[in-house]
Design an enzyme around this catalytic site. Structure first.
Site, mmCIF file in Angstrom:
data_model
loop_
_atom_site.group_PDB
_atom_site.id
_atom_site.type_symbol
_atom_site.label_atom_id
_atom_site.label_comp_id
_atom_site.label_asym_id
_atom_site.label_seq_id
_atom_site.Cartn_x
_atom_site.Cartn_y
_atom_site.Cartn_z
ATOM 1 N N ARG A 213 -15.006 94.951 -0.783
ATOM 2 C CA ARG A 213 -14.772 93.820 0.130
ATOM 3 C C ARG A 213 -13.443 93.100 -0.104
ATOM 4 O O ARG A 213 -13.296 91.930 0.233
ATOM 5 C CB ARG A 213 -15.918 92.809 0.076
ATOM 6 N N LYS B 230 -0.974 93.344 8.845
ATOM 7 C CA LYS B 230 -1.739 94.260 9.704
ATOM 8 C C LYS B 230 -1.941 95.568 8.949
ATOM 9 O O LYS B 230 -0.969 96.208 8.532
ATOM 10 C CB LYS B 230 -0.991 94.546 11.003
ATOM 11 N N GLU C 138 12.882 98.921 15.891
ATOM 12 C CA GLU C 138 12.216 97.644 15.616
ATOM 13 C C GLU C 138 13.225 96.534 15.316
ATOM 14 O O GLU C 138 13.009 95.371 15.663
ATOM 15 C CB GLU C 138 11.220 97.786 14.454
ATOM 16 N N LYS D 260 9.898 87.819 11.485
ATOM 17 C CA LYS D 260 8.480 88.164 11.500
ATOM 18 C C LYS D 260 7.660 87.165 10.695
ATOM 19 O O LYS D 260 6.574 86.760 11.120
ATOM 20 C CB LYS D 260 8.259 89.589 10.959
ATOM 21 N N GLU E 94 -2.744 87.015 15.510
ATOM 22 C CA GLU E 94 -2.307 87.442 16.829
ATOM 23 C C GLU E 94 -3.180 86.904 17.954
ATOM 24 O O GLU E 94 -3.685 87.647 18.790
ATOM 25 C CB GLU E 94 -2.229 88.977 16.901
ATOM 26 N N ARG F 242 2.261 85.869 18.106
ATOM 27 C CA ARG F 242 2.481 87.125 17.373
ATOM 28 C C ARG F 242 2.467 88.345 18.289
ATOM 29 O O ARG F 242 3.100 89.362 17.986
ATOM 30 C CB ARG F 242 1.431 87.292 16.257
ATOM 31 N N ASN G 293 4.868 92.849 19.822
ATOM 32 C CA ASN G 293 4.488 94.139 20.393
ATOM 33 C C ASN G 293 5.337 94.519 21.603
ATOM 34 O O ASN G 293 4.966 95.428 22.348
ATOM 35 C CB ASN G 293 3.003 94.120 20.767
ATOM 36 N N HIS H 274 5.564 98.013 22.909
ATOM 37 C CA HIS H 274 4.512 98.783 22.234
ATOM 38 C C HIS H 274 3.406 99.255 23.175
ATOM 39 O O HIS H 274 2.806 100.290 22.926
ATOM 40 C CB HIS H 274 3.911 97.963 21.093
ATOM 41 N N HIS I 256 2.689 102.915 23.143
ATOM 42 C CA HIS I 256 1.392 103.512 22.787
ATOM 43 C C HIS I 256 0.986 104.586 23.793
ATOM 44 O O HIS I 256 0.390 105.597 23.411
ATOM 45 C CB HIS I 256 0.300 102.432 22.724
ATOM 46 N N HIS J 58 6.948 106.601 16.090
ATOM 47 C CA HIS J 58 6.582 105.293 16.637
ATOM 48 C C HIS J 58 7.805 104.549 17.186
ATOM 49 O O HIS J 58 7.794 104.040 18.312
ATOM 50 C CB HIS J 58 5.902 104.466 15.537
#
Lengths: 369, 369
Positions: free
Chosen positions: B129, B151, B193, B235, B245, B249, B253, B256, B260, B273
């Site tokens: 955990r 993330k 990026e 960032k 997010e 935030r 993206n 993105h 994607h 990517h």
């Protein structure tokens, strides 16, 4: 519309958010209140109910139908049993979510016992880096323990609950009526955790239990509701102090380090969790007595109430070295030292490694081959 | 002892804790500073280094040897590539941790690019955990993006990064020298990026990049360090405002959602990517231009700097309906509406669903079969 006979509850305070535990009866009857009570805690339009093949014939139909009036509802029915608390089941939940094109708006609903709740919670914690979930615990064990406090997860082949997250539900709905369909053996397993709260937190509650256990076992729902509320309040108080188990929360694991040894050694599912905890609490009490913290009479009193609840008070035969090695895998181990939760007195627990290793070996030897 | 030529950094503020990003050079040389710099952030005695079979021959040996002087060190070497960012690799990390009898004291170290970092972070988030981890990003992409902000996660067969958690590292060590061993194509992917930050946050940084991109591509480590620091600061500022997010935030993206679609359609690993993001940013810019927010000249300027960085500015041929359907799986979808990050002007992004679906179809049609 039939009104619930009993409607009570409490709030749990956590770092991420506060949430209610609602304690009720007869909510899973058509036009009664299960769907209505949880609907306000569903943020979006998407709902996935996760349950198992034992609980689904009992409580799924009405819940699914009534939620479908307001939400897009999908269902994931997992096989019942601790042996399915694994990555395969979690993947089944993910696959259902993906096939439904559900997104961050989804709310997962755990309808079932601790295994369903722990897995649904971990799926919620990890799907798209975290979505909402609601607990509808249908066993006494999950009502008093696993549905409160945000521990979620699955087993690893080499250890229980090794993979997981702390993730809090939006609400918990504990319906006492569901205990009517619970096998007597599982009701007893839940009573082990109820008795645990008395032993570690409140000697007066032990006295209350000695008087009320027969009524609970006869399914007096009002008395069961009272016991569930007390246990949830004990746990909520502890979780509010120490959500991530860096301190006082560890005390809730009384009997669990010994119990994990039993469960792992015997194979998941052969001993119920509560049964292993019961025998483990006796071992922890015996060690406490050897340290002079409990009297022999107090250990007998602990064994007596566990026996009254139809719980085992003797572990299976396990070789001492095997037991010590299995203890070394437990999450409570810190810097290589085995730490145990022991009783300083009835109603007062302590996490300690300040005991003679010989005494631990003595306790483990009593029942070894 | 050789001193690092360049040593700089910043602090990231998050809800769980603050942590430093240290930007340095030549730390992976014996008796230099990689092990020394991370050691103070290792809480217990147990360390698991997670890396891949491309990075391990380059930087693992010295790090492992030097950490072994102070810690119990195990290593998990995963196969390199986005196609291995899955449950099988995570299980390999869990299995290594269990076989080593490691517990909550363990610190995981991610030595590699974004894939290694995301998987190591998710394993750290979910083992027992949650345990500590440290990022040593060895690609430009991971230095400016994935190692900052917490993330973590893996891909699902039906979608990228669908399983994961927000989990912050204890520190990030970004060594510019590691970029010397990075293939040119991956350096370019990282530059996508870097350029993204300029487009969404700071038009002046775009001007700086137009002047300094040639030096970065010639591996001027001081200039690269300056760019990495600026990107991390952009960032970190955003993450401090919106860790999970729920708002600003999402602007990170930019490009993105289109990207994607490209990655999913072409199969993970065929387009890098950063390459998919580059072509996706052009599509987002074209839609912004159709809405009257950017001029044709500004879109040309965006294409020009991406081309200067050796990045693609044209997506592969994808059927419009397929693209729209793939967009429907994206995490940015809210209540069934496709929301996109678009540019209100150079250096200013907005998350919006306030655009004519026809215009989106037009942009997607430009390159469809």
């Amino acid at each position: 519309m039939a009104m619930p006979l009993f409607h009570d509850g409490l709030m749990v305070h956590t770092q991420s958010h506060d949430y209610p535990i609602v304690i009720t009866e007869n909510s899973a009857i058509k036009n009664n209140s299960m769907a209505k009570q949880i609907a306000p805690y569903i943020g979006g339009r998407q709902v996935l109910i996760v349950t198992n093949d034992t609980v689904s014939p009992l409580y799924l139909k009405v819940l699914e139908e009534e939620l479908t009036e307001q939400f897009t509802v999908k269902v994931c029915v997992l096989p019942d049993g601790e042996q399915y608390k694994n990555q395969t089941s979690i993947n089944q939940i993910y696959d259902t979510l993906m096939a439904a094109h559900f997104n961050r708006d989804v709310t997962l609903i755990a309808l079932g016992g601790g295994v369903v709740g722990d897995m649904t919670g971990f799926a919620a914690a990890s799907f798209m880096r975290g979505v909402n979930f609601i607990q509808i615990p249908t066993t006494l064990l999950s009502q008093v323990d696993s549905s409160v406090g945000g521990k979620t997860g699955i087993n690893h082949a080499q250890g229980k609950n090794m993979i997981g997250a702390f993730w809090q539900p939006q609400m918990v709905l504990a319906d006492m009526s569901t205990l009517k369909t619970l096998p007597a053996r599982e009701l007893s397993a839940g009573l082990a955790e109820v008795i645990k709260y008395a032993l570690i937190m409140d000697a007066d509650f032990l006295t209350w239990l000695e008087a009320n256990l027969p009524a609970m076992m006869a399914l007096d729902l009002a008395i069961l509701g009272e016991a569930v509320k007390r246990c949830c309040q004990y746990k909520a108080d502890i979780v509010a102090q120490d959500e991530r188990e860096s301190g006082v929360r560890a005390l809730l694991n009384f009997g669990h380090t010994f119990g994990h040894v039993i469960e792992t050694h015997e194979g998941y599912g052969n001993w119920l969790h509560g049964e292993a905890v019961a025998a483990g609490m006796v071992q922890a009490a015996e060690l406490s007595q050897k340290l002079g913290w409990l009297t022999v009479e107090e250990v007998v009193r602990i064994k007596r109430i566990l026996t009254l609840a139809n719980l085992p008070i003797t572990p299976p035969s396990i070789d001492v070295q095997t037991a010590l090695s299995l203890m070394g895998h437990d999450k409570k181990v810190k810097h290589g030292q085995i730490r145990l939760i022991l009783l300083k007195s009835l109603g007062e627990a302590v996490l300690t490694n300040d005991f003679d290793a010989e005494l631990l070996t003595e306790v483990l030897s009593q029942h070894s081959a």
